[in-house]
Design a protein around this motif. Structure first.
Motif, PDB file in Angstrom:
ATOM      1  N   SER A 132       0.862  -1.192   0.000  1.00 10.13           N
ATOM      2  CA  SER A 132       0.000   0.000   0.000  1.00 10.13           C
ATOM      3  C   SER A 132       0.896   1.239   0.000  1.00 10.13           C
ATOM      4  N   VAL A 133       0.285   2.393  -0.189  1.00  4.14           N
ATOM      5  CA  VAL A 133       1.017   3.656  -0.149  1.00  4.14           C
ATOM      6  C   VAL A 133       1.682   3.816   1.218  1.00  4.14           C
ATOM      7  N   GLU A 134       0.943   3.507   2.273  1.00  2.00           N
ATOM      8  CA  GLU A 134       1.456   3.663   3.632  1.00  2.00           C
ATOM      9  C   GLU A 134       2.625   2.710   3.899  1.00  2.00           C
ATOM     10  N   GLU A 135       2.498   1.453   3.466  1.00  2.00           N
ATOM     11  CA  GLU A 135       3.584   0.483   3.664  1.00  2.00           C
ATOM     12  C   GLU A 135       4.836   0.896   2.889  1.00  2.00           C
ATOM     13  N   THR A 136       4.641   1.388   1.672  1.00  2.00           N
ATOM     14  CA  THR A 136       5.768   1.834   0.860  1.00  2.00           C
ATOM     15  C   THR A 136       6.459   3.016   1.529  1.00  2.00           C
ATOM     16  N   ALA A 137       5.671   3.971   2.015  1.00  2.00           N
ATOM     17  CA  ALA A 137       6.234   5.133   2.700  1.00  2.00           C
ATOM     18  C   ALA A 137       7.046   4.699   3.924  1.00  2.00           C
ATOM     19  N   ALA A 138       6.506   3.757   4.690  1.00  2.00           N
ATOM     20  CA  ALA A 138       7.214   3.276   5.877  1.00  2.00           C
ATOM     21  C   ALA A 138       8.511   2.570   5.498  1.00  2.00           C
ATOM     22  N   ASP A 139       8.473   1.727   4.465  1.00  2.00           N
ATOM     23  CA  ASP A 139       9.682   1.011   4.039  1.00  2.00           C
ATOM     24  C   ASP A 139      10.763   1.962   3.554  1.00  2.00           C
ATOM     25  N   LEU A 140      10.369   3.020   2.858  1.00  2.00           N
ATOM     26  CA  LEU A 140      11.352   3.944   2.286  1.00  2.00           C
ATOM     27  C   LEU A 140      11.683   5.115   3.210  1.00  2.00           C
ATOM     28  N   GLY A 141      10.898   5.272   4.267  1.00  2.00           N
ATOM     29  CA  GLY A 141      11.134   6.378   5.189  1.00  2.00           C
ATOM     30  C   GLY A 141      10.797   7.729   4.576  1.00  2.00           C
ATOM     31  N   ILE A 142       9.731   7.760   3.761  1.00  2.00           N
ATOM     32  CA  ILE A 142       9.293   9.000   3.117  1.00  2.00           C
ATOM     33  C   ILE A 142       7.806   9.186   3.401  1.00  2.00           C
ATOM     34  N   SER A 143       7.284  10.343   3.032  1.00  2.00           N
ATOM     35  CA  SER A 143       5.861  10.614   3.284  1.00  2.00           C
ATOM     36  C   SER A 143       4.980   9.905   2.258  1.00  2.00           C
ATOM     37  N   THR A 144       3.722   9.736   2.610  1.00  2.00           N
ATOM     38  CA  THR A 144       2.780   9.119   1.676  1.00  2.00           C
ATOM     39  C   THR A 144       2.580  10.004   0.450  1.00  2.00           C
ATOM     40  N   GLY A 145       2.645  11.306   0.634  1.00  2.00           N
ATOM     41  CA  GLY A 145       2.522  12.229  -0.498  1.00  2.00           C
ATOM     42  C   GLY A 145       3.662  12.034  -1.497  1.00  2.00           C
ATOM     43  N   THR A 146       4.873  11.791  -0.983  1.00  2.00           N
ATOM     44  CA  THR A 146       6.014  11.542  -1.862  1.00  2.00           C
ATOM     45  C   THR A 146       5.828  10.230  -2.616  1.00  2.00           C
ATOM     46  N   VAL A 147       5.305   9.228  -1.937  1.00  2.00           N
ATOM     47  CA  VAL A 147       5.038   7.947  -2.605  1.00  2.00           C
ATOM     48  C   VAL A 147       4.047   8.165  -3.742  1.00  2.00           C
ATOM     49  N   LYS A 148       2.983   8.895  -3.471  1.00  2.00           N
ATOM     50  CA  LYS A 148       1.958   9.134  -4.494  1.00  2.00           C
ATOM     51  C   LYS A 148       2.523   9.911  -5.677  1.00  2.00           C
TER      52      LYS A 148
END
Length: 175
Positions: A132-148
């Motif tokens: 998910s967006v949230e899991e990706t953000a957590a794995d990469l240490g970035i914000s969900t907005g950056t993931v999107k």
């Protein structure tokens, strides 16, 4: 010869089951089969050293994903990784070519390779690992907005690279 402890048997089973997936993930991140193997080896070494603690955690996959991405990022920062071997133009027999998935695999690999490292990481975690967006953000240490935003930019670039420019001739005929 000693037998591996019971907890290490679980490690061997995990590696046997997941290594091909980890190898492909690392290749998708870096685009180089030799470097992908190095990244997987470092991640699995870290996993082995921390196995008793990691196997008690919620997700071994999450730990390994994070380790793969962190290893890729750390290796990319090393000056010797930016050096070239001088063998440009020599075919690498380990690079996947056309497969059962279709003849356009080369285009896909080229398009993935043209993405920035951040975009490639987001695409691999979101669309290959299915996070998910949230899991990706957590794995990469970035914000969900950056993931999107990175996902949007990456998919736009991939779509443009894979579909090519619009065919002006067919556009004129349909107008």
């Amino acid at each position: 010869m000693s037998t591996p402890s019971r907890s290490r048997v679980g490690f061997v089973e995990y590696v046997e089951a997941r290594r091909p997936h980890l190898q492909r993930s690392a290749y998708l991140l870096c685009g180089d089969p030799g470097r992908a193997e190095d990244i997987v080896q470092v991640a699995l070494t870290r996993l082995y050293l921390n196995w008793p603690k990691v196997q008690r955690a919620d997700s071994v996959d999450a730990y390994v994903r994070r380790s793969l991405v962190n290893t890729f990022i750390n290796e990319s920062k090393r000056p010797w990784r930016r050096e070239r071997s001088g063998l440009d133009g020599v075919a690498d027999p380990m690079v996947p070519g056309p497969s059962e998935h279709g003849e356009h695999d080369d285009d896909l690999w080229s398009a993935l390779g043209a993405l920035s490292p951040g975009q490639r990481q987001v695409v691999v975690l979101r669309h290959y690992w299915g996070l998910s967006v949230e899991e990706t953000a957590a794995d990469l240490g970035i914000s969900t907005g950056t993931v999107k935003s990175q996902t949007h930019l990456a998919l736009t670039r991939l779509r443009a690279a894979l579909t090519g420019p619009p065919d002006t001739e067919s556009t004129r005929r349909t107008s």
